[in-house]
Design a protein around this motif. Structure first.
Motif, PDB file in Angstrom:
ATOM      1  N   TYR A  36      -7.375   4.326   8.321  1.00  0.00           N
ATOM      2  CA  TYR A  36      -6.235   3.929   7.480  1.00  0.00           C
ATOM      3  C   TYR A  36      -6.247   4.683   6.148  1.00  0.00           C
ATOM      4  O   TYR A  36      -5.243   5.289   5.760  1.00  0.00           O
ATOM      5  N   VAL A  37      -7.371   4.659   5.435  1.00  0.00           N
ATOM      6  CA  VAL A  37      -7.447   5.368   4.152  1.00  0.00           C
ATOM      7  C   VAL A  37      -7.526   6.878   4.355  1.00  0.00           C
ATOM      8  O   VAL A  37      -6.817   7.635   3.666  1.00  0.00           O
TER       9      VAL A  37
ATOM     10  N   HIS B  86      -2.001   3.446  12.434  1.00  0.00           N
ATOM     11  CA  HIS B  86      -2.154   2.261  11.591  1.00  0.00           C
ATOM     12  C   HIS B  86      -1.898   0.945  12.320  1.00  0.00           C
ATOM     13  O   HIS B  86      -2.076  -0.121  11.732  1.00  0.00           O
TER      14      HIS B  86
ATOM     15  N   SER C 214      -8.318  -3.843   0.919  1.00  0.00           N
ATOM     16  CA  SER C 214      -9.207  -2.911   0.221  1.00  0.00           C
ATOM     17  C   SER C 214      -8.422  -1.716  -0.303  1.00  0.00           C
ATOM     18  O   SER C 214      -8.687  -1.221  -1.411  1.00  0.00           O
ATOM     19  N   SER C 215      -7.431  -1.250   0.463  1.00  0.00           N
ATOM     20  CA  SER C 215      -6.641  -0.087   0.044  1.00  0.00           C
ATOM     21  C   SER C 215      -5.813  -0.375  -1.199  1.00  0.00           C
ATOM     22  O   SER C 215      -5.599   0.518  -2.036  1.00  0.00           O
TER      23      SER C 215
ATOM     24  N   GLU D  76      -8.831  -3.504   5.748  1.00  0.00           N
ATOM     25  CA  GLU D  76      -8.396  -2.169   5.329  1.00  0.00           C
ATOM     26  C   GLU D  76      -7.230  -2.244   4.353  1.00  0.00           C
ATOM     27  O   GLU D  76      -7.197  -1.528   3.343  1.00  0.00           O
TER      28      GLU D  76
ATOM     29  N   VAL E 156       0.845  -1.201   0.000  1.00  0.00           N
ATOM     30  CA  VAL E 156       0.000   0.000   0.000  1.00  0.00           C
ATOM     31  C   VAL E 156       0.879   1.250   0.000  1.00  0.00           C
ATOM     32  O   VAL E 156       0.603   2.221  -0.730  1.00  0.00           O
TER      33      VAL E 156
ATOM     34  N   TYR F  12       0.742   4.030  -2.793  1.00  0.00           N
ATOM     35  CA  TYR F  12       0.404   5.383  -2.326  1.00  0.00           C
ATOM     36  C   TYR F  12       1.450   6.391  -2.798  1.00  0.00           C
ATOM     37  O   TYR F  12       1.111   7.528  -3.175  1.00  0.00           O
TER      38      TYR F  12
ATOM     39  N   PHE G 246      -8.283  -0.093  -3.872  1.00  0.00           N
ATOM     40  CA  PHE G 246      -8.752   1.295  -3.827  1.00  0.00           C
ATOM     41  C   PHE G 246      -7.793   2.208  -4.604  1.00  0.00           C
ATOM     42  O   PHE G 246      -8.198   2.953  -5.500  1.00  0.00           O
TER      43      PHE G 246
END
Length: 918
Positions: free
Chosen positions: A379-380, A133, A148-149, A145, A103, A107, A152
């Protein structure tokens, strides 16, 4: 857009490993227990289809008690962990660490869309080490999370490629975006909010609209002044497609939860059931509270429910100033960014969209959720926060006089956050350390006191656990669960009166039934267990069984779908000797859950009580179809097949016993019954081996020792039988049949009259009315040439069994001998092959095993000296306790008995020949 270099990937990965490596030493705590340890969907024996029918915790989505958290892809990753490492927590935590690193790298690529390379790396480093986190990364359930991130951010990156030359639409990235959004939503519900971020990106970044341009377009459309430019139409088409796709995903999601929201109580989220304006004021105050946790993560807590955040009950509450300041700050940032076009404004808008939109589902503003604050849902949103901080740092570091200060501040912040994260990870080492860390932050949360008590209870430290449970009732006097915990702990401490008082207090707090109103909507389903626990407690008193039944029926009346109440009531009805009603209770439970192997097993036990072995076997087989490793069903179905006497069933019975001993290698009963099967098949060598194995596993196993000795005796190996019988009598000195068999061998094979006499006399010490032992002692007297004592002995035996014709004959013979002796006739010498009365070989009795709804019990011990057995449960009530049952003899067994009787008559004839010899 710059590509992420391998050096940046290595740096981010190294930082993540440094921060979270100690998390691999943590166990399964808090929600991990329900999601991992108690979730059958992780097991390979469970169908993959269940992942798409059940919620995150393994509960069917159709059930009211389901949390409606539909995350099958996340559960699938747990299942893969289980496949490779079963329940080794280190690999689950390591998987979360890897996902967090992934992630962070993705990111970084997102940040590079809006910031320069250096500032993007700063944002990613801040995100990688942020202490908020720890719950998402160190807590295994936080994988929802993380996973999904991944989808996402990937969906957002894909969408940024959907703009072609001259504002044309590139449809492939859009289709990929929708696919990734669906995947993100199947990992966690908030994944769908990336569509909103794509909207903001399309309007304010891709198209560069400002507030002034948007106003002109709206006016143009309202007034109908000609056609819109093609680039505006292209944008509208993309946005409409995104809206329709989102609507479709929402419809599917609503269908999955069957248009039902999960049931939460005021203990989970007190504000959700509060009156206006307290509800609105509290929910709005939670926004700046979450923002403060991002800004200052110094006091973190694993649970923010119940009394952690007091309700904002008045408009005059000073906390409303924080709410007002938060809304003013956000409004000013948005307004300033919309009015002033430029890259800086775009960064702020995108940062705010990442902060606000993913948080909306957890905000309580549109629908209530089952928590007040949950750190992992940040988290997001923290992505937007870190983007905003990095943007501000860039501004400060770009000035001549503040550049050095900016770098110093950044270094201090990264070190502080890294240290806090590493330290916070240790809180998740065990449930005790986690909940104690929570109590340091907040002592007004009864749930934390309860959970510390549970952790101590799991260590069997009931005295200390009780103190925490009682404190929970003081913090929250109306907490039904806390009073239930007190009652259960008193029960574990064998303080029945105090336990009942605690359960009665919990019961008094339950809302009364209101006709026409759905009960479950006003109380947590698990609180109904107070009726089950109270009934289980008082049913230990035989005079209160009807009272216990009334409690079960009351629970069922409140929730007709309360499966556990039917199960426990079925067990109680068996105890009350009402098997037909027990069958009805279990049948109703099966209607609610036909995939529960334990229920099919319990119903099989009922049919055994009803003396219907064929139906019992059908239900055992059904249990095994659902769960081929159901140990109790394997054992008892094999036992039922063995007892049927049908030779055609023996191979399958053997197969099931072999499966059982593979799973339970330390249970001697499995080997014992394999030995009995071999004896039935006349496979004496195999039977001997299994009996020996049974005795090896459980030294002194009475039935195995006796039947092994019997096997030796029947196959002419009496010398081998004697040491086995000696061992049997060492462990069980009052084993009458063992004494009879040993006396018979000593008398007839070893010619040890003295040893045989001791055996028979010992039998009469144990049971003075034992006909077989007394008669054999009479024969010993005759062998000792003591006719007077033999006559007296036979007379006493006849008085005990006046209808036994052979005793009459033997007494008559002895009296004739005495008469002849008185007439000075020479007394003939007895022959050396005198025989005692035969030992009737009885097939060994076997226990049927009972199943316990809370904890599976070990097999009952078979006993070859009893015509029937009874399985007793421990102090915990068992929903399907098996009571006494008489074993029916098969045709083969009847034939065996006839053979034994014929052999007995032959031996009696030998005795008569001895006695009649002149």
């Amino acid at each position: 857009m710059a590509e992420v270099s391998w050096k940046e990937v290595l740096l981010l990965t190294s930082v993540v490993v440094m921060c979270y490596w100690n998390s691999t030493s943590c166990g399964f705590v808090f929600d991990d227990v329900s999601a991992i340890l108690d979730n059958k969907d992780l097991h390979p024996s469970s169908s993959l289809k269940n992942l798409f029918h059940n919620d995150f915790w393994g509960t069917p989505m159709s059930e009211e008690r389901s949390h409606k958290s539909y995350r099958p892809l996340t559960v699938l990753t747990f299942r893969l962990n289980y496949l490779f490492s079963e329940l080794n927590s280190a690999y689950y935590h390591l998987s979360n660490l890897v996902l967090h690193a992934a992630v962070c790298v993705i990111y970084l690529k997102v940040c590079q869309l809006f910031l320069d390379r250096k500032s993007s790396l700063v944002a990613s480093l801040l995100f990688a080490v942020h202490p908020i986190h720890t719950e998402a990364v160190t807590g295994v359930v936080g994988r929802a999370e993380l996973l999904s991130s991944v989808f996402f951010l990937a969906a957002f990156l894909s969408y940024t490629k959907s703009k072609g030359p001259n504002n044309s639409i590139v449809w492939t990235p859009i289709v990929v975006t929708i696919t990734l959004v669906a995947a993100a939503t199947l990992c966690k519900e908030q994944g769908i909010t990336v569509i909103g971020i794509c909207f903001v990106y399309e309007i304010f970044v891709a198209q560069g609209f400002t507030l002034h341009v948007l106003r002109e377009i709206v006016v143009h459309m309202v007034q109908g002044k000609g056609y819109l430019p093609s680039w505006v139409l292209q944008t509208l088409i993309k946005l409409i497609f995104l809206m329709l796709s989102t609507l479709l995903l929402v419809i599917v999601r609503v269908q999955v939860i069957q248009s039902q929201l999960p049931v939460f109580t005021r203990f989970d989220n007190p504000a959700a059931v509060s009156a206006s304006p307290s509800r609105q004021l509290t929910f709005n105050y939670l926004l700046p509270l979450n923002g403060w946790l991002l800004l200052n993560p110094s006091e973190l807590c694993c649970d923010w429910t119940m009394g952690t955040v007091p309700l904002v009950e008045s408009i005059l509450d000073v906390r409303n100033l924080a709410t007002l300041a938060f809304y003013v700050l956000v409004a000013l940032l948005i307004l300033n960014s919309l009015r002033n076009p430029g890259e800086s404004s775009q960064v702020v808008l995108m940062a705010l969209s990442f902060m606000v939109l993913p948080f909306i589902p957890a905000s309580n503003l549109f629908f209530p959720v089952g928590f007040v604050v949950a750190e992992r849902v940040l988290y997001v949103p923290s992505m937007g926060f870190c983007l905003l901080v990095a943007h501000g740092w860039k501004k400060i570091a770009g000035t001549r006089y503040l550049k050095k200060l900016a770098w110093i501040g950044l270094t201090i912040l990264l070190i502080a956050h890294t240290s806090k994260t590493i330290y916070r990870n240790w809180d998740w080492e065990s449930e005790y350390t986690l909940f104690m860390s929570g109590l340091k932050v907040n002592k007004n949360n009864a749930k934390l006191w309860n959970n510390v008590g549970h952790a101590l209870e799991n260590e069997h430290n009931y005295g200390k656990a009780l103190k925490y449970f009682i404190q929970a009732t003081r913090v929250q006097p109306d907490d039904i669960g806390a009073h239930m915990n007190v009652g259960r702990t008193y029960k574990n401490l064998n303080k029945t009166k105090e336990a009942e008082d605690a359960y009665m207090l919990a019961k008094s707090l339950m809302p009364q039934i209101i006709p026409g109103k759905k009960y479950a909507a006003r109380v947590a389903p698990n609180h109904l267990n107070v009726y089950i626990n109270l009934a289980n407690l008082i049913r230990g008193n035989e005079s209160r069984l009807e009272e216990a039944d009334q409690l079960y029926r009351q629970a069922i009346s409140m929730r007709p779908d309360f499966k556990q109440a039917y199960i426990n009531r079925g067990e109680l009805l068996l105890k009350m000797d009402r098997p037909l009603e027990a069958r009805d209770a279990y049948t109703r439970a099966l209607e609610l859950d036909r995939t529960n192997a334990d229920l099919w097993y319990n119903l099989a036990i009922v049919y055994i009580e009803l003396k219907d072995p064929s139906e019992a076997l059908k239900h055992f087989n059904q249990a095994l179809e659902i769960s081929s490793t159901h140990k109790l069903a394997l054992f008892n179905s094999g036992l039922l097949m063995q007892e049927s006497g049908e030779a055609s069933l023996r191979p399958e019975a053997k197969k099931r016993f072999l499966s059982y001993v593979e799973m339970e290698p330390q249970d001697a009963n499995g080997y014992f019954n394999l030995g009995m099967l071999a004896m039935d098949n006349k496979q004496n060598v195999e039977a001997e081996a299994w009996m020996r194995k049974s005795i090896e596993v459980q030294p002194g196993f009475r039935s195995a020792l006796f039947n092994l000795a019997l096997l030796y005796s029947q196959t002419g190996m009496e010398l081998e039988a004697l040491p086995v019988l000696t061992e049997l009598l060492h462990h069980h000195p009052e084993h009458i049949k063992g004494l009879i068999l040993k006396g018979d061998i000593l008398m007839n094979r070893m010619k040890d009259i003295k040893g045989a006499k001791w055996c028979f006399e010992r039998i009469l010490e144990i049971d003075p009315t034992n006909i077989q032992g007394k008669h054999n002692l009479c024969v010993v007297y005759f062998e000792e040439k003591d006719l007077a004592k033999a006559e007296l002995c036979l007379s006493e035996t006849l008085a005990l069994a006046p209808d036994e014709e052979y005793i009459h004959r033997h007494l008559s013979i002895v009296r004739n001998k005495l008469a002849a002796q008185s007439n000075s006739s020479p007394l003939p010498q007895p022959t050396s092959n005198g025989q005692t009365s035969p030992l009737g070989q009885e097939p060994p009795t076997k226990n049927m095993k009972g199943h316990h709804s809370e904890q599976k019990k070990g097999p009952g011990r078979a006993d070859a000296t009893e015509p029937h057995t009874e399985l007793t449960s421990d102090s915990k009530p068992s929903p399907n306790e098996l009571h006494k049952r008489t074993k029916k003899k098969s045709n083969k067994e009847i034939k065996e008995i006839e053979k034994k009787r014929a052999a007995a008559l032959k031996r009696l004839e030998e005795i008569e020949r001895i006695l009649n010899v002149e």
